[in-house]
Design an enzyme around this catalytic site. Structure first.
Site, PDB file in Angstrom:
ATOM      1  N   GLU A  58     -41.789  -9.901  24.507  1.00 22.08           N
ATOM      2  CA  GLU A  58     -42.412 -10.279  25.623  1.00 22.08           C
ATOM      3  C   GLU A  58     -43.273 -10.673  25.987  1.00 22.08           C
ATOM      4  O   GLU A  58     -43.783 -10.905  27.802  1.00 22.08           O
ATOM      5  CB  GLU A  58     -44.301  -9.075  25.068  1.00 22.08           C
ATOM      6  CG  GLU A  58     -43.649  -7.965  24.781  1.00 22.08           C
ATOM      7  CD  GLU A  58     -42.915  -7.966  23.041  1.00 22.08           C
ATOM      8  OE1 GLU A  58     -43.430  -6.762  22.029  1.00 22.08           O
ATOM      9  OE2 GLU A  58     -42.894  -9.343  22.501  1.00 22.08           O
ATOM     10  N   TRP A 190      -7.207 -21.094   1.581  1.00 20.86           N
ATOM     11  CA  TRP A 190      -6.460 -20.149   3.020  1.00 20.86           C
ATOM     12  C   TRP A 190      -5.916 -19.763   2.904  1.00 20.86           C
ATOM     13  O   TRP A 190      -4.944 -18.651   2.874  1.00 20.86           O
ATOM     14  CB  TRP A 190      -6.343 -21.169   3.372  1.00 20.86           C
ATOM     15  CG  TRP A 190      -7.110 -22.490   3.675  1.00 20.86           C
ATOM     16  CD1 TRP A 190      -6.322 -23.896   3.809  1.00 20.86           C
ATOM     17  CD2 TRP A 190      -8.153 -23.011   4.476  1.00 20.86           C
ATOM     18  NE1 TRP A 190      -7.035 -24.985   4.846  1.00 20.86           N
ATOM     19  CE2 TRP A 190      -8.683 -23.900   4.652  1.00 20.86           C
ATOM     20  CE3 TRP A 190      -9.469 -21.839   4.313  1.00 20.86           C
ATOM     21  CZ2 TRP A 190      -9.580 -24.669   4.839  1.00 20.86           C
ATOM     22  CZ3 TRP A 190     -10.757 -22.509   5.115  1.00 20.86           C
ATOM     23  CH2 TRP A 190     -11.065 -23.635   5.515  1.00 20.86           C
ATOM     24  N   THR A 216     -17.716 -20.076  -7.958  1.00 20.65           N
ATOM     25  CA  THR A 216     -16.654 -20.241  -7.049  1.00 20.65           C
ATOM     26  C   THR A 216     -17.112 -21.129  -6.699  1.00 20.65           C
ATOM     27  O   THR A 216     -16.476 -22.291  -5.669  1.00 20.65           O
ATOM     28  CB  THR A 216     -16.864 -18.847  -5.453  1.00 20.65           C
ATOM     29  OG1 THR A 216     -16.752 -17.829  -6.436  1.00 20.65           O
ATOM     30  CG2 THR A 216     -16.930 -19.217  -4.485  1.00 20.65           C
ATOM     31  N   ASP A 220     -14.062 -23.592  -6.702  1.00 21.44           N
ATOM     32  CA  ASP A 220     -13.644 -23.834  -4.109  1.00 21.44           C
ATOM     33  C   ASP A 220     -14.324 -25.301  -3.637  1.00 21.44           C
ATOM     34  O   ASP A 220     -13.493 -25.954  -2.509  1.00 21.44           O
ATOM     35  CB  ASP A 220     -14.017 -22.843  -3.022  1.00 21.44           C
ATOM     36  CG  ASP A 220     -13.098 -21.898  -3.920  1.00 21.44           C
ATOM     37  OD1 ASP A 220     -11.620 -21.453  -4.868  1.00 21.44           O
ATOM     38  OD2 ASP A 220     -13.503 -20.161  -3.619  1.00 21.44           O
TER      39      ASP A 220
END
Length: 386
Positions: A58, A190, A216, A220
């Site tokens: 506003e 990938w 993970t 990775d």
């Protein structure tokens, strides 16, 4: 022919909602809000909430109206000269309390606004109808809700946190056509193509926090960041806002020299207790949380993130952590990127779910399926009615 007032209101509210979406990656822990000022059938000001701690939608619309009238944008008296007699379309109830900024309801009153059309009430206990009450007390006509369903969808994470004390939780996974996420060795680099990876950057950018497990991250060599080179819609200038990276490392296996720490955005490592085993950079925080069977409890993780103001949380993890969240009914949405590849029966599955009967299946409802480059994105939600 004169258009029905309700149709006109929906048309202008649609633009206010579009303005609100511009704050998708920057407003947390606040909601996304858009505002439009209209007088004599002409839009005189537009604004949206751009970042937490900054002016609300506003105020930005009043500043825009003053500037469009050739006046000083930051002068409240200029706001009244520009906006007196105008209608305000705003996607969320104007606030009535003083936080890091002043109450927007009072600013609209002072500016001489005569009508406020809103999309939804603010579930924040500090507002919760107080803005409307103050506007009505000042003699301003308040109309709504208009396009409420769209407004609720826009800020569902904020609404969930305000009402239930938990963020919205989405889980992102990538799999082959035969439902495999990684080879038996853990190799998963990938699985999907570049367009799907671009889409993941958008998901990350819209998230307040990304949750992953230590396995993970280690397997990775993950960084879990928003990367400009992989996100075509990224702002052309300025530093990208990075989500809080939350790593569940119950037994403190993470090392300070991992790829995760190379980016200096905030990292929260959650474990089950004990003295820290290493010296860590300043941007890495460690916190002990309640454990279940030797692992950090997922519910405790979400409670902590809600306490920190996280509205939208993305889980990017392996099958064990993803399965844990799913089994405990903590996932609101599952987003699966499916690649046209076959990884074979020895490869790892999508979720660690110890089911041995067909009757034990977990039902889902598919909300959306669409092509993303050469891959497919499947969006599903738990089927609570089954």
């Amino acid at each position: 022919m004169t258009l029905d007032t309700s149709i006109i209101d929906r048309v202008y509210m649609a633009e206010a909602l579009e303005l609100a979406r511009r704050g998708l990656t920057s407003t947390t822990p606040n909601p996304m809000v858009g505002c439009l000022l209209l007088r004599d059938g002409r839009i005189i000001g537009r604004g949206w909430h751009q970042h937490a701690g900054g002016p609300h939608a506003e105020i930005n619309a009043l500043r825009d109206a003053a500037q469009n009238a050739g006046d000083q944008a930051d002068d409240p008296s200029a706001w009244r000269r520009a906006a007196a007699g105008a209608t305000c379309y705003v996607s969320l109830e104007p606030c009535s309390h003083t936080g890091r900024t002043g109450p927007c309801a009072e600013a609209l009153i002072a500016a001489g606004i005569v009508r406020v059309v809103y999309a939804m009430e603010d579930p924040n206990p500090q507002v919760d109808g107080g803005g409307f009450m103050r506007l009505r007390e000042a003699g301003i006509q308040v109309s709504g809700p208009v396009s409420e369903e769209q407004a609720l969808a826009l800020n569902e994470g904020y609404i969930r946190r305000m009402i239930y004390g938990r963020p919205i939780v989405r889980c992102k996974l990538a799999m082959s056509l035969d439902g495999r996420t990684a080879m038996d060795s853990g190799e998963s680099h990938w699985v999907t193509g570049p367009r799907a990876r671009e889409d993941v950057q958008r998901l990350r950018a819209a998230s307040c926090a990304i949750i992953s497990g230590v396995d993970t991250v280690l397997m990775d060599n993950a960084s879990l960041t928003v990367r400009r080179e992989q996100w075509p819609e990224a702002p052309a200038e300025g530093e990208l806002r990075q989500p809080l990276r939350v790593i569940l490392d119950s037994n403190q296996r993470l090392q300070p020299d991992c790829a995760l720490t190379k980016n200096h955005s905030a990292i929260l490592v959650l474990h089950t207790g004990g003295e820290l085993r290493h010296q860590w950079p300043e941007h890495v925080e460690h916190l002990a949380l309640p454990a279940l069977n030797g692992r950090v409890r997922p519910e405790a993780v979400l409670d902590e993130l809600a306490r920190r103001g996280c509205n939208n949380v993305l889980v990017e993890s392996g099958a064990v952590l993803a399965g844990s969240f799913l089994r405990r009914a903590l996932l609101d949405e599952i987003i699966i990127y499916m690649a046209p590849k076959l990884l074979g029966h020895k490869a790892r599955g999508l979720f660690d779910l110890p089911l041995d009967k067909m009757s034990s299946y977990l039902p889902l409802q598919i909300k959306d399926i669409r092509a993303v480059g050469h891959d497919w994105r499947i969006t599903a939600v738990p089927d609570l009615d089954s």
